[in-house]
Design a protein around this motif. Structure first.
Motif, PDB file in Angstrom:
ATOM      1  N   SER A 150      35.884  31.353  -0.852  1.00  0.00           N
ATOM      2  CA  SER A 150      36.565  32.540  -0.194  1.00  0.00           C
ATOM      3  C   SER A 150      35.852  33.711  -1.335  1.00  0.00           C
ATOM      4  O   SER A 150      36.260  34.979  -1.098  1.00  0.00           O
ATOM      5  N   SER A 151      35.192  33.654  -2.393  1.00  0.00           N
ATOM      6  CA  SER A 151      34.334  34.106  -3.242  1.00  0.00           C
ATOM      7  C   SER A 151      33.062  34.402  -2.613  1.00  0.00           C
ATOM      8  O   SER A 151      33.107  34.120  -1.277  1.00  0.00           O
ATOM      9  N   GLY A 152      32.414  35.429  -3.861  1.00  0.00           N
ATOM     10  CA  GLY A 152      31.132  36.076  -3.191  1.00  0.00           C
ATOM     11  C   GLY A 152      30.466  36.044  -4.190  1.00  0.00           C
ATOM     12  O   GLY A 152      31.067  36.542  -5.495  1.00  0.00           O
ATOM     13  N   GLY A 153      29.464  36.572  -3.884  1.00  0.00           N
ATOM     14  CA  GLY A 153      28.178  36.742  -5.320  1.00  0.00           C
ATOM     15  C   GLY A 153      26.383  37.181  -4.821  1.00  0.00           C
ATOM     16  O   GLY A 153      26.416  37.170  -4.048  1.00  0.00           O
ATOM     17  N   ILE A 154      26.069  37.902  -6.085  1.00  0.00           N
ATOM     18  CA  ILE A 154      24.834  38.145  -5.936  1.00  0.00           C
ATOM     19  C   ILE A 154      23.952  38.817  -6.964  1.00  0.00           C
ATOM     20  O   ILE A 154      24.573  39.521  -7.944  1.00  0.00           O
ATOM     21  N   PHE A 155      23.219  38.277  -7.026  1.00  0.00           N
ATOM     22  CA  PHE A 155      22.218  38.228  -8.582  1.00  0.00           C
ATOM     23  C   PHE A 155      21.724  39.753  -8.767  1.00  0.00           C
ATOM     24  O   PHE A 155      21.753  40.628  -7.556  1.00  0.00           O
ATOM     25  N   THR A 156      21.593  40.330  -9.613  1.00  0.00           N
ATOM     26  CA  THR A 156      20.871  41.951 -10.275  1.00  0.00           C
ATOM     27  C   THR A 156      20.627  41.350 -11.558  1.00  0.00           C
ATOM     28  O   THR A 156      20.021  40.690 -11.467  1.00  0.00           O
ATOM     29  N   PHE A 157      20.763  43.046 -12.222  1.00  0.00           N
ATOM     30  CA  PHE A 157      19.388  43.427 -12.823  1.00  0.00           C
ATOM     31  C   PHE A 157      19.309  43.423 -14.385  1.00  0.00           C
ATOM     32  O   PHE A 157      19.013  43.571 -15.254  1.00  0.00           O
ATOM     33  N   GLY A 158      20.726  42.761 -14.481  1.00  0.00           N
ATOM     34  CA  GLY A 158      21.004  42.282 -15.914  1.00  0.00           C
ATOM     35  C   GLY A 158      22.624  42.223 -16.396  1.00  0.00           C
ATOM     36  O   GLY A 158      23.070  42.930 -14.685  1.00  0.00           O
ATOM     37  N   GLY A 159      23.251  42.095 -17.606  1.00  0.00           N
ATOM     38  CA  GLY A 159      24.626  42.423 -18.055  1.00  0.00           C
ATOM     39  C   GLY A 159      25.062  43.942 -17.724  1.00  0.00           C
ATOM     40  O   GLY A 159      26.294  43.792 -16.571  1.00  0.00           O
ATOM     41  N   THR A 160      24.095  45.122 -16.898  1.00  0.00           N
ATOM     42  CA  THR A 160      24.937  46.745 -17.306  1.00  0.00           C
ATOM     43  C   THR A 160      25.147  46.811 -16.164  1.00  0.00           C
ATOM     44  O   THR A 160      25.960  46.842 -14.892  1.00  0.00           O
ATOM     45  N   GLY A 161      24.151  46.034 -14.859  1.00  0.00           N
ATOM     46  CA  GLY A 161      24.034  45.741 -13.622  1.00  0.00           C
ATOM     47  C   GLY A 161      25.363  45.142 -13.125  1.00  0.00           C
ATOM     48  O   GLY A 161      26.049  45.844 -11.693  1.00  0.00           O
ATOM     49  N   THR A 162      26.286  43.935 -13.645  1.00  0.00           N
ATOM     50  CA  THR A 162      26.983  43.517 -13.226  1.00  0.00           C
ATOM     51  C   THR A 162      28.572  44.922 -13.447  1.00  0.00           C
ATOM     52  O   THR A 162      28.687  44.775 -12.539  1.00  0.00           O
ATOM     53  N   LEU A 163      27.844  45.022 -14.368  1.00  0.00           N
ATOM     54  CA  LEU A 163      29.213  46.383 -15.142  1.00  0.00           C
ATOM     55  C   LEU A 163      29.170  47.529 -13.620  1.00  0.00           C
ATOM     56  O   LEU A 163      30.150  48.135 -13.462  1.00  0.00           O
ATOM     57  N   LEU A 164      27.892  47.663 -13.194  1.00  0.00           N
ATOM     58  CA  LEU A 164      27.670  48.678 -12.491  1.00  0.00           C
ATOM     59  C   LEU A 164      28.456  48.450 -11.118  1.00  0.00           C
ATOM     60  O   LEU A 164      29.323  49.161 -10.500  1.00  0.00           O
ATOM     61  N   TYR A 165      28.679  47.066 -10.468  1.00  0.00           N
ATOM     62  CA  TYR A 165      28.971  46.606  -9.209  1.00  0.00           C
ATOM     63  C   TYR A 165      30.242  46.530  -9.484  1.00  0.00           C
ATOM     64  O   TYR A 165      31.220  46.969  -8.484  1.00  0.00           O
ATOM     65  N   ALA A 166      30.379  46.028 -10.896  1.00  0.00           N
ATOM     66  CA  ALA A 166      32.221  46.134 -10.917  1.00  0.00           C
ATOM     67  C   ALA A 166      33.090  47.518 -11.109  1.00  0.00           C
ATOM     68  O   ALA A 166      34.195  47.749 -10.226  1.00  0.00           O
ATOM     69  N   ILE A 167      32.409  48.704 -11.283  1.00  0.00           N
ATOM     70  CA  ILE A 167      33.366  49.451 -11.476  1.00  0.00           C
ATOM     71  C   ILE A 167      32.946  50.179 -10.172  1.00  0.00           C
ATOM     72  O   ILE A 167      33.990  51.444 -10.004  1.00  0.00           O
ATOM     73  N   ARG A 168      32.132  50.388  -9.783  1.00  0.00           N
ATOM     74  CA  ARG A 168      31.576  51.597  -8.341  1.00  0.00           C
ATOM     75  C   ARG A 168      32.372  49.473  -7.347  1.00  0.00           C
ATOM     76  O   ARG A 168      33.194  51.242  -6.573  1.00  0.00           O
ATOM     77  N   LEU A 169      33.114  48.816  -7.542  1.00  0.00           N
ATOM     78  CA  LEU A 169      34.354  49.025  -6.408  1.00  0.00           C
ATOM     79  C   LEU A 169      35.273  49.298  -6.931  1.00  0.00           C
ATOM     80  O   LEU A 169      36.107  49.893  -6.111  1.00  0.00           O
ATOM     81  N   GLY A 170      35.695  49.418  -8.550  1.00  0.00           N
ATOM     82  CA  GLY A 170      36.900  50.125  -8.872  1.00  0.00           C
ATOM     83  C   GLY A 170      36.610  51.551  -8.413  1.00  0.00           C
ATOM     84  O   GLY A 170      38.208  51.167  -8.147  1.00  0.00           O
ATOM     85  N   ILE A 171      36.029  52.013  -8.766  1.00  0.00           N
ATOM     86  CA  ILE A 171      36.194  53.589  -7.800  1.00  0.00           C
ATOM     87  C   ILE A 171      36.231  53.199  -5.992  1.00  0.00           C
ATOM     88  O   ILE A 171      37.050  54.305  -5.278  1.00  0.00           O
ATOM     89  N   GLU A 172      35.941  52.637  -5.781  1.00  0.00           N
ATOM     90  CA  GLU A 172      36.150  52.502  -3.892  1.00  0.00           C
ATOM     91  C   GLU A 172      37.056  51.825  -3.288  1.00  0.00           C
ATOM     92  O   GLU A 172      38.211  52.312  -2.802  1.00  0.00           O
ATOM     93  N   LYS A 173      38.167  51.212  -4.698  1.00  0.00           N
ATOM     94  CA  LYS A 173      39.349  51.021  -4.660  1.00  0.00           C
ATOM     95  C   LYS A 173      40.489  51.743  -4.632  1.00  0.00           C
ATOM     96  O   LYS A 173      41.354  52.411  -4.685  1.00  0.00           O
ATOM     97  N   ALA A 174      40.182  52.384  -5.639  1.00  0.00           N
ATOM     98  CA  ALA A 174      40.828  53.595  -6.462  1.00  0.00           C
ATOM     99  C   ALA A 174      40.909  55.265  -6.096  1.00  0.00           C
ATOM    100  O   ALA A 174      41.755  56.036  -5.531  1.00  0.00           O
ATOM    101  N   VAL A 175      39.555  55.075  -5.425  1.00  0.00           N
ATOM    102  CA  VAL A 175      39.137  56.627  -4.570  1.00  0.00           C
ATOM    103  C   VAL A 175      38.618  56.014  -2.806  1.00  0.00           C
ATOM    104  O   VAL A 175      37.519  56.168  -2.948  1.00  0.00           O
ATOM    105  N   PRO A 176      39.567  55.840  -1.797  1.00  0.00           N
ATOM    106  CA  PRO A 176      38.668  55.068  -0.846  1.00  0.00           C
ATOM    107  C   PRO A 176      37.715  56.572   0.172  1.00  0.00           C
ATOM    108  O   PRO A 176      38.506  57.441   0.033  1.00  0.00           O
TER     109      PRO A 176
END
Length: 549
Positions: A150-176
């Motif tokens: 049920s989980s998922g994931g993708i490779f990205t360009f570094g630790g900063t990239g993982t935070l970029l994805y996380a915060i971007r998802l958070g924005i979409e949840k808070a501001v649909p």
């Protein structure tokens, strides 16, 4: 025959042949081996390749593309020359900020995709290499306690990239709808500890939230976020009508391996969602780019201790495990295989507990009419990058398959053992104070003082008493000078290569505390190289003593 055809015939030999050609294939292998032989010839007993080099960027910026073609041999020689003076991270006297030496399968995982150049934008452009991404993601998700079905994931360009994805998802949840319409109204905030990586601010800035939208929560002396202060700050923000895009729990800080209490943070988040009747659930991300690897101890029998770790090491591993085993409480997790997975740069992945979250980032199919015409695996539909190298997944997969749980446990246990040994040796020195004596990881932070300083009392006074601010700054400068002396010695190929942090934490009155930092990551580390750190510090102290006032 036209001149360009003559050139073409020469250039074709500079490429791997698309069909089997024993003679050319052998020459290709020989070219690689010859380059490796030249690199090997640069090795010595010192922690650098070749001789120390002065870096001349003015010469580099004057470089131009040559008019004429060159040869594989000449270019190979030039490329090898660029490694001269490079620190060897696998050398036991290299103890720089969390850089692991890559294992051989990890290196092959970078080499093989480099030859055939898959693009993980789509299954069509990557074929079996796409399977490598899916395998590495599933293996690691299961290791960390996620359900790989049920989980998922993708490779990205570094630790900063993982935070970029996380915060971007958070924005979409808070501001649909923000993906299409942008952010309307008050900017959402990101909440993390004051020991969290600066990449949180980087990601917030690049996503348009602004660095000032990152709210920092004070930490305890063990660098763990103070959940009582987190609760009060979250309540304040929600009462003011602020939207919380993302709460970032740090699972292994870069400077001191601090570990937040993820389960408590999750409970607190859920309680506040219910209490404030929020229409969304703030995204909870675990920044575990360093700590993820300790997941191999989730099912280790600490009572039986089959690998026979020393008692103090066993306690440190168990201490880390009690926090890392909480990773599954997070909505997403960031992982760097190139930090603690013994893979080469860049090999990072972003995981989500619910794979459906990634669909929030999906772009309109009509914008990519020339892509995704076949296959079932097309991450390019939602990834930030369209050009996605296969090197990260392949190198991670190679390292995971080589090491397994037992290998990772062995390596991490050895590194922690060596760090414990170093802390013991440093503690025995009257002029040194270890700043993280109860640390669970392979990082050691310490401050060095002149001979006439009471190192039992001074660190406490510097931390708590503003009247000692002048002494704090004076000894901050002293530690910088000691580091510079040690670094100069290392650049000559002698001594030990360590790091320095300008602010491993702040004093109670808000001033930065400088510390020297050893991050033991080499599987070749042993007690003799631990002592080399102590000896190098003492030589640097003697050198600085003549100029420090």
């Amino acid at each position: 025959m036209p001149q360009y055809r003559d050139n073409l015939n020469v250039l074709r030999r500079a490429f791997p042949q698309p069909v089997s050609d024993q003679e050319h294939d052998a020459w290709f292998v020989f070219s690689v081996l010859r380059a490796l032989d030249r690199v090997d010839a640069m090795k010595s007993q010192r922690p650098i390749l070749g001789e120390p080099q002065e870096i001349d960027f003015s010469k580099a910026t004057a470089a131009c593309v040559p008019d004429e073609m060159s040869t594989v041999e000449l270019v190979s020689r030039n490329l090898v020359d660029h490694l001269a003076g490079m620190f060897i991270w696998g050398h036991p006297r290299s103890q720089v900020n969390v850089i692991n030496p890559p294992c051989i399968p990890g290196i092959l995982g970078t080499l093989l995709p480099a030859i055939y150049n898959p693009n993980l934008c789509s299954e069509e452009a990557s074929r079996g290499v796409a399977l490598a991404e899916a395998e590495a993601i599933s293996m690691t998700a299961r290791l960390m306690g996620y359900d790989p079905d049920s989980s998922g994931g993708i490779f990205t360009f570094g630790g900063t990239g993982t935070l970029l994805y996380a915060i971007r998802l958070g924005i979409e949840k808070a501001v649909p709808g923000a993906m299409q319409n942008g952010i309307l109204g008050n900017m959402p905030v990101v909440v993390c500890s004051d020991q969290a990586h600066y990449a949180n601010k980087t990601a917030a800035s690049w996503l348009g939230l602004g660095a000032n939208s990152v709210v920092k929560i004070p930490t305890a002396p063990n660098n763990e976020i103070r959940t009582c202060l987190l609760e009060s700050e979250l309540r304040r923000l929600l009462k003011e009508g602020r939207r919380i895009a993302c709460i970032v729990a740090t699972m292994g800080t870069t400077d001191a391996f601090g570990l937040d209490h993820l389960e408590k943070i999750r409970e607190l988040r859920d309680e506040l969602v219910h209490e404030f009747s929020l229409h969304y659930v703030p995204h909870l991300h675990a920044d575990a780019v360093i700590g993820w690897a300790w997941s191999v101890f989730r099912d280790y029998d600490f009572a039986l201790n089959p690998l026979q770790f020393p008692d103090r090491t066993l306690r440190a591993l168990a201490g880390a495990n009690r926090r890392i085993r909480q990773l599954h409480f997070a909505d997403s997790i960031g992982v760097d295989y190139h930090k603690t997975g013994f893979a080469p740069y860049v090999s990072s992945a972003f995981f989500v507990k619910d794979a459906r979250d990634l669909k929030m980032l999906t772009r309109d199919q009509s914008t990519t009419p020339y892509l995704f015409q076949s296959g079932d695996y097309n991450p390019g539909k939602f990834t930030l990058e369209t050009s996605r190298s296969g090197c990260g997944p392949m190198s991670a997969l190679g390292a995971l398959q080589l090491l397994g749980k037992s290998g990772l446990r062995t390596l991490l246990g050895h590194l922690v053992t060596m760090a414990e040994t170093l802390r013991n040796r440093l503690t025995a020195q009257p002029a040194i104070s270890v700043m993280n004596p109860e640390n669970f990881g392979p990082v050691t932070l310490f401050r060095v003082y002149p001979d006439d300083v009471d190192t039992f009392e001074m660190p406490k006074l510097e931390q708590t008493d503003a009247r000692y601010a002048a002494q704090l700054h004076r000894f901050n400068d002293y530690n910088r000078q000691v580091f510079q002396a040690m670094h100069a010695e290392a650049l000559r190929g002698d001594g030990v290569v360590i790091s320095m942090t300008d602010r491993f934490r702040e004093t109670d009155y808000g001033q930065p505390v400088v510390a020297l930092k050893s991050y033991i990551m080499s599987p070749f580390s042993d007690e003799q190289y631990v002592q080399a750190v102590v000896d190098s510090v003492e030589r640097a102290r003697k050198q600085v003593a003549g100029v420090f006032k």
